[in-house]
Design an enzyme around this catalytic site. Structure first.
Site, PDB file in Angstrom:
ATOM      1  N   LEU A  20       0.823  -1.223   0.000  1.00 12.45           N
ATOM      2  CA  LEU A  20       0.000   0.000   0.000  1.00 12.45           C
ATOM      3  C   LEU A  20       0.843   1.253   0.000  1.00 12.45           C
ATOM      4  CD1 LEU A  20      -2.599  -0.928   2.765  1.00 12.45           C
ATOM      5  CD2 LEU A  20      -3.144  -0.494   0.375  1.00 12.45           C
ATOM      6  N   GLY A  21       1.995   1.166   0.618  1.00 16.74           N
ATOM      7  CA  GLY A  21       2.830   2.357   0.713  1.00 16.74           C
ATOM      8  C   GLY A  21       4.120   2.025   1.422  1.00 16.74           C
ATOM      9  N   GLY A  23       7.323   3.900   3.782  1.00 15.94           N
ATOM     10  CA  GLY A  23       7.837   5.069   4.482  1.00 15.94           C
ATOM     11  C   GLY A  23       9.312   4.874   4.783  1.00 15.94           C
ATOM     12  N   LYS A  24       9.859   5.779   5.552  1.00 18.78           N
ATOM     13  CA  LYS A  24      11.280   5.686   5.904  1.00 18.78           C
ATOM     14  C   LYS A  24      11.557   4.426   6.702  1.00 18.78           C
ATOM     15  CE  LYS A  24      11.722   9.719   7.916  1.00 18.78           C
ATOM     16  NZ  LYS A  24      10.573  10.448   7.346  1.00 18.78           N
ATOM     17  N   GLY A  26       9.197   1.632   7.333  1.00 20.05           N
ATOM     18  CA  GLY A  26       8.586   0.345   7.026  1.00 20.05           C
ATOM     19  C   GLY A  26       7.812   0.335   5.736  1.00 20.05           C
ATOM     20  N   LYS A  43       1.879  -2.827   8.845  1.00 23.51           N
ATOM     21  CA  LYS A  43       3.131  -2.094   8.675  1.00 23.51           C
ATOM     22  C   LYS A  43       4.265  -2.984   9.160  1.00 23.51           C
ATOM     23  CE  LYS A  43       5.144   2.279  10.283  1.00 23.51           C
ATOM     24  NZ  LYS A  43       4.751   3.666  10.595  1.00 23.51           N
ATOM     25  N   ASP A 135       4.939  14.712  13.362  1.00 26.14           N
ATOM     26  CA  ASP A 135       5.235  14.436  11.950  1.00 26.14           C
ATOM     27  C   ASP A 135       4.009  14.739  11.089  1.00 26.14           C
ATOM     28  OD1 ASP A 135       6.919  13.718   9.873  1.00 26.14           O
ATOM     29  OD2 ASP A 135       6.534  11.567  10.054  1.00 26.14           O
TER      30      ASP A 135
HETATM   31  P1  ATP Z   1       7.367   8.005   7.183  1.00 24.78           P
HETATM   32  O1  ATP Z   1       8.540   7.916   6.288  1.00 24.78           O
HETATM   33  O2  ATP Z   1       6.311   8.946   6.631  1.00 24.78           O
HETATM   34  O3  ATP Z   1       7.660   8.268   8.630  1.00 24.78           O
HETATM   35  P2  ATP Z   1       6.571   5.299   7.959  1.00 24.78           P
HETATM   36  O4  ATP Z   1       7.669   4.363   7.599  1.00 24.78           O
HETATM   37  O5  ATP Z   1       6.411   5.631   9.400  1.00 24.78           O
HETATM   38  O6  ATP Z   1       6.632   6.602   7.066  1.00 24.78           O
HETATM   39  P3  ATP Z   1       3.753   5.268   7.354  1.00 24.78           P
HETATM   40  O7  ATP Z   1       3.761   6.740   7.071  1.00 24.78           O
HETATM   41  O8  ATP Z   1       3.002   4.811   8.554  1.00 24.78           O
HETATM   42  O9  ATP Z   1       5.225   4.675   7.407  1.00 24.78           O
HETATM   43  O10 ATP Z   1       3.195   4.514   6.078  1.00 24.78           O
HETATM   44  C1  ATP Z   1       3.771   4.666   4.797  1.00 24.78           C
HETATM   45  C2  ATP Z   1       2.681   4.828   3.744  1.00 24.78           C
HETATM   46  O11 ATP Z   1       1.827   3.677   3.727  1.00 24.78           O
HETATM   47  C3  ATP Z   1       1.750   6.006   3.991  1.00 24.78           C
HETATM   48  O12 ATP Z   1       2.235   7.198   3.433  1.00 24.78           O
HETATM   49  C4  ATP Z   1       0.449   5.544   3.335  1.00 24.78           C
HETATM   50  O13 ATP Z   1       0.445   5.834   1.954  1.00 24.78           O
HETATM   51  C5  ATP Z   1       0.466   4.041   3.522  1.00 24.78           C
HETATM   52  N1  ATP Z   1      -0.332   3.645   4.699  1.00 24.78           N
HETATM   53  C6  ATP Z   1       0.068   3.680   5.991  1.00 24.78           C
HETATM   54  N2  ATP Z   1      -0.876   3.242   6.825  1.00 24.78           N
HETATM   55  C7  ATP Z   1      -1.934   2.905   6.068  1.00 24.78           C
HETATM   56  C8  ATP Z   1      -3.240   2.365   6.348  1.00 24.78           C
HETATM   57  N3  ATP Z   1      -3.626   2.100   7.585  1.00 24.78           N
HETATM   58  N4  ATP Z   1      -4.064   2.134   5.316  1.00 24.78           N
HETATM   59  C9  ATP Z   1      -3.662   2.409   4.054  1.00 24.78           C
HETATM   60  N5  ATP Z   1      -2.457   2.904   3.713  1.00 24.78           N
HETATM   61  C10 ATP Z   1      -1.588   3.159   4.697  1.00 24.78           C
END
Ligand code: ATP
Length: 316
Positions: A20-21, A23-24, A26, A43, A135
């Site tokens: 789905l996505g 981030g830095k 995960g 995640k 954030d």
């Molecule tokens: P960051 O680099 O922003 O700190 P992170 O590694 O902490 O990121 P998240 O921001 O929690 O990760 O998630 C990364 C991406 O995954 C989000 O930008 C979003 O597009 C997608 N995502 C996260 N949680 C969900 C969810 N519950 N449902 C759908 N998509 C999600």
């Protein structure tokens, strides 16, 4: 109440599906709970160092206290030593800004207030629990559905419990959205999130980023002196109430900014203005962000080697 489960194989309970996505920290996958058929998001974070594990533990701990409709909800959590997995409610509508730039969506001040009100409601609750998000940025505001106007705040990965009697300084966040006290490594507080709310509102209304410089250093320099203006011609079509809302958030001293509760009482949030705003700049802003993200993903994959990524999910 969700406890981190150790020694339980999450793959026996959930099916991991498409990505789905990312981030830095995960990668987020769509997943399905086998017992109920429930669609959720997982995640997955590799935790080779003790510090990585502590970060995920902190995120889970914070989320356990945040039961609110405007905030992403925690469902389950696992730790198998190598990888941690946080199971979350699935949010299917995509990022707010992606939604807003869609040609079917008419952006007006009224629709902006619908989103800003929900962001303030979510943050008001977070702050009432004595937690700072730290954030807040457009990527962390997701739409619940592809067509509705409801949003949720996600990513409590940098969130902290806040004890006003203790000194709390942090060195992270995204330069474009972080407050002067973060850049200066000064004491932070509830106002630190409210600054980011002001920046998000400025970008949403205008498609321009108030402190953005050519480089991160330049951006941070602009932030520290709180240097921004409404000089661009796009602001000719923006109401004085909207500018007042932003102005009362983008104040250098965090104590001077509106609180989330005060924002909810601001005159602008009652705006009925339905004049379609010009989205040209916002589209350009979102497209540029997509490119930057794609480039960083390629760089990151090259650095780690794509195989390692695959191993992370396989290690579950
Ligand atoms: P960051 O680099 O922003 O700190 P992170 O590694 O902490 O990121 P998240 O921001 O929690 O990760 O998630 C990364 C991406 O995954 C989000 O930008 C979003 O597009 C997608 N995502 C996260 N949680 C969900 C969810 N519950 N449902 C759908 N998509 C999600």
């Amino acid at each position: 109440d969700v406890q981190i489960r150790r020694g339980v194989d999450m793959k026996e309970l959930y099916d991991l599906q498409s990505e789905l996505g990312r981030g830095k920290f995960g990668t987020v996958y769509r997943c399905r709970e086998r017992a109920t058929g429930l669609q959720l998001a997982a995640k997955v974070v590799a935790t080779p160092r003790r510090e990585d594990r502590r970060n995920v533990e902190r995120e889970v701990d914070v989320m356990r206290q945040l039961r609110h409709p405007r905030l992403i909800q925690l469902y389950d959590a696992f730790d198998n030593g190598k990888v941690m997995c946080v199971v979350l409610e699935l949010i299917e509508g995509g990022e707010l800004f992606e939604r807003v730039i869609d040609d079917d969506f008419i952006l007006t001040e009224k629709s902006c207030t619908v989103f800003m009100r929900q962001i303030c409601e979510g943050i008001e609750f977070v702050h009432k629990q004595n937690i700072l998000h730290l954030d807040l940025k457009p990527e962390n505001i997701l739409c619940l559905t592809k067509t509705g106007n409801r949003i949720k705040i996600i990513d409590f990965g940098l969130a902290r419990k806040f004890d006003p009697t203790k000194k709390l300084q942090v060195l992270f966040g995204t330069p474009e959205f972080v407050a002067p006290e973060v850049v200066n490594f000064d004491q932070i507080g509830f106002g630190t999130d409210m600054w980011s709310v002001g920046v998000i509102c400025y970008v949403l209304l205008s498609g321009l980023s108030p402190f953005m410089g050519e480089t991160d250093i330049e951006t941070m320099a602009n932030v520290t002196i709180a240097k921004y203006d409404f000089d661009d011609e796009v602001f000719n079509e923006i109401s004085t109430e909207a500018k007042d809302f932003i102005q009362k958030l983008l104040i250098k001293e965090k104590e001077g900014r509106l609180t989330a509760t005060q924002c909810l009482g601001h005159e602008w949030l009652k705006s009925q203005a339905t004049v379609a705003l010009d989205k040209t700049r916002l589209k350009r802003y979102v497209i540029k962000k997509r490119w930057i993200k794609a480039v960083y993903t390629i760089i990151a994959l090259r650095r780690m080697g794509a195989k390692l990524e695959w191993d992370d999910t396989n290690a579950l």
